[in-house]
Design an enzyme around this catalytic site. Structure first.
Site, PDB file in Angstrom:
ATOM      1  N   HIS A  49    -124.439  55.839   2.141  1.00  0.00           N
ATOM      2  CA  HIS A  49    -125.819  55.339   2.166  1.00  0.00           C
ATOM      3  C   HIS A  49    -125.980  54.138   3.076  1.00  0.00           C
ATOM      4  O   HIS A  49    -126.915  53.348   2.935  1.00  0.00           O
ATOM      5  CB  HIS A  49    -126.315  55.007   0.748  1.00  0.00           C
ATOM      6  CG  HIS A  49    -126.731  56.216  -0.021  1.00  0.00           C
ATOM      7  ND1 HIS A  49    -127.488  56.135  -1.178  1.00  0.00           N
ATOM      8  CD2 HIS A  49    -126.520  57.526   0.186  1.00  0.00           C
ATOM      9  CE1 HIS A  49    -127.701  57.358  -1.643  1.00  0.00           C
ATOM     10  NE2 HIS A  49    -127.116  58.218  -0.821  1.00  0.00           N
ATOM     11  N   ASP A  81    -124.433  62.077   4.281  1.00  0.00           N
ATOM     12  CA  ASP A  81    -124.850  62.489   2.943  1.00  0.00           C
ATOM     13  C   ASP A  81    -126.289  62.978   3.047  1.00  0.00           C
ATOM     14  O   ASP A  81    -127.210  62.183   3.100  1.00  0.00           O
ATOM     15  CB  ASP A  81    -124.734  61.295   1.991  1.00  0.00           C
ATOM     16  CG  ASP A  81    -125.320  61.537   0.618  1.00  0.00           C
ATOM     17  OD1 ASP A  81    -125.566  62.706   0.270  1.00  0.00           O
ATOM     18  OD2 ASP A  81    -125.551  60.542  -0.106  1.00  0.00           O
ATOM     19  N   GLU A 113    -132.642  65.725  -3.959  1.00  0.00           N
ATOM     20  CA  GLU A 113    -131.472  65.214  -4.666  1.00  0.00           C
ATOM     21  C   GLU A 113    -131.451  63.701  -4.692  1.00  0.00           C
ATOM     22  O   GLU A 113    -131.067  63.092  -5.698  1.00  0.00           O
ATOM     23  CB  GLU A 113    -130.199  65.757  -4.006  1.00  0.00           C
ATOM     24  CG  GLU A 113    -128.926  65.510  -4.797  1.00  0.00           C
ATOM     25  CD  GLU A 113    -128.260  64.170  -4.496  1.00  0.00           C
ATOM     26  OE1 GLU A 113    -127.306  63.803  -5.212  1.00  0.00           O
ATOM     27  OE2 GLU A 113    -128.673  63.486  -3.528  1.00  0.00           O
ATOM     28  N   GLU A 114    -131.860  63.061  -3.589  1.00  0.00           N
ATOM     29  CA  GLU A 114    -131.771  61.598  -3.507  1.00  0.00           C
ATOM     30  C   GLU A 114    -132.690  60.896  -4.507  1.00  0.00           C
ATOM     31  O   GLU A 114    -132.482  59.724  -4.808  1.00  0.00           O
ATOM     32  CB  GLU A 114    -132.097  61.124  -2.089  1.00  0.00           C
ATOM     33  CG  GLU A 114    -131.086  61.552  -1.031  1.00  0.00           C
ATOM     34  CD  GLU A 114    -129.717  60.898  -1.191  1.00  0.00           C
ATOM     35  OE1 GLU A 114    -129.543  60.099  -2.136  1.00  0.00           O
ATOM     36  OE2 GLU A 114    -128.832  61.201  -0.383  1.00  0.00           O
ATOM     37  N   ASP A 139    -121.032  67.553  -1.818  1.00  0.00           N
ATOM     38  CA  ASP A 139    -121.632  66.255  -1.512  1.00  0.00           C
ATOM     39  C   ASP A 139    -120.537  65.323  -1.019  1.00  0.00           C
ATOM     40  O   ASP A 139    -119.406  65.734  -0.796  1.00  0.00           O
ATOM     41  CB  ASP A 139    -122.348  65.693  -2.750  1.00  0.00           C
ATOM     42  CG  ASP A 139    -123.631  64.958  -2.395  1.00  0.00           C
ATOM     43  OD1 ASP A 139    -123.615  64.171  -1.426  1.00  0.00           O
ATOM     44  OD2 ASP A 139    -124.648  65.155  -3.083  1.00  0.00           O
TER      45      ASP A 139
END
Length: 373
Positions: free
Chosen positions: A323, A188, A222-223, A243
């Site tokens: 994650h 990701d 984005e995170e 994504d």
């Protein structure tokens, strides 16, 4: 439209190369240079925003209503919160992820004067010292610290070596390809970036003429939530985010095929654009499934929240353990790249979307024609 061949060797090598580059949110310049150089090699023109988001262009027969495909270059990571009296570093997360997956990781610490290596450890790391207490610590960022590979016995030693509050900490990706599976941190969204580049390469090498302009967007935050808020061309009518999906109990995502998101925590995606993508999957026999994400948002949310009146959709590759120590399969990336290459060949969802405002006449209906009554 034609189903273009996707070069899996190119896709997988591109992914491995991306995973070698540290890019926690806020420390993305190097990966921006890398992707820019790859776009130059492919002959795809692009521009950079002030902070480094990339806007690349695949030209079509018409300029409007144009479309965009968006991925993010940034990943989760950490930042130094404090220099500790025991000669170790207190850290806080960049992005939303659990310290459970930080424990034991090898990391790079980027100081003002160079890069150091280190290891993230729980505060009580040795069973020979703490016995059963090593299994009783809470899971929290306050319960881990970085042991740096430098002679640092106290806070003053750390300062002398050049460590500071605010230093970026990047976690090694540790990629491994086994039987088509790709195991690594930061799939990701490095896997999404590699997939978009592979789809773009297929379009370029296939000499395919597109009906309308398509912009390839690579965002850098984005995170942490801002993502595509400031990288769109003003005349973009529809945007598809790329994504990761989340295979897990209670979810319909898988590590195979394309997962088409119907809604995430920011709300439903555009009905018509989403169903167009589902239609392409059905017509060209691309394995796919639908899912709804409860604890998830993507670049589409930041674009809409910034005031862009655009249709948005989200298509995904399944990532187990998102994650954390993540895993996906090359088949999912190939399916996703095939769908992207078909989508950019398709006609605009609605030609009337070239105008920001229009009359009621010609505005679409949702669902079956009977609903029009």
């Amino acid at each position: 439209m034609q189903r273009l061949p996707i070069d899996l060797d190119y896709l997988s090598q591109t992914l491995v190369d991306l995973l070698k580059i540290a890019s926690p949110t806020g420390y993305t310049d190097q990966v921006v240079h890398h992707v820019g150089q790859e776009l130059e090699r492919l002959g795809i023109p692009f521009e950079l925003t002030r902070r480094g988001a990339i806007r690349a262009d695949l030209q079509g027969r018409q300029r409007s209503p144009d479309r965009a495909l968006v991925v993010h270059l940034d990943t989760t990571g950490a930042m130094v919160k404090a220099l500790k009296e025991n000669g170790r570093l207190e850290i806080v997360p960049i992005g939303h992820w659990s310290s459970r997956f930080a424990e034991g990781a090898r990391v790079s610490i980027f100081t003002d004067h160079g890069c150091f290596r280190g290891t993230v450890l729980p505060l009580k790391a040795s069973g020979h010292t703490f016995n059963e207490e090593v299994d009783q610590q809470p899971v929290a960022w306050s319960q881990v610290e970085v042991r740096v590979d430098a002679i640092c016995n106290n806070r003053l030693d750390l300062a002398r070596q050049g460590f500071n509050v605010g230093d970026f900490v990047a976690f090694d990706a540790c990629p491994e390809l086994v039987n088509g599976f790709i195991n690594a941190r930061h799939l990701d969204n490095k896997a999404g970036v590699a997939t978009l580049l592979a789809a773009a390469a297929a379009v370029v090498h296939g000499g395919v003429e597109l009906p309308v302009d398509c912009h390839l967007l690579f965002t850098i935050s984005e995170e942490t939530g801002s993502g595509a808020s400031a990288v769109l061309h003003r005349d973009v009518a529809e945007m598809v985010s790329i994504d990761n999906a989340t295979p897990a109990p209670g979810q319909n995502s898988r590590e195979s095929g394309v997962t088409v998101a119907m809604m995430d925590s920011s709300g439903p995606f555009d009905y018509h654009l989403t169903h167009k993508l589902l239609g392409l999957c059905g017509e060209f026999e691309i394995l796919h499934q639908r899912d709804v994400f409860r604890h998830y948002r993507c670049d589409s949310a930041s674009a809409v929240e910034a005031g862009n009146d655009i249709r948005t959709a989200l298509i995904c590759f399944g990532v187990d353990g998102s994650h954390g120590y993540e895993r996906t399969h090359l088949n999912a990336l190939r399916s996703l790249a095939e769908l992207l290459s078909l989508y950019v060949q398709s006609d605009p969802t609605f030609l009337r979307d070239r105008d920001e405002l229009g009359a009621l006449q010609g505005f679409p209906y949702q669902g079956d024609a009977l609903e029009r009554r």
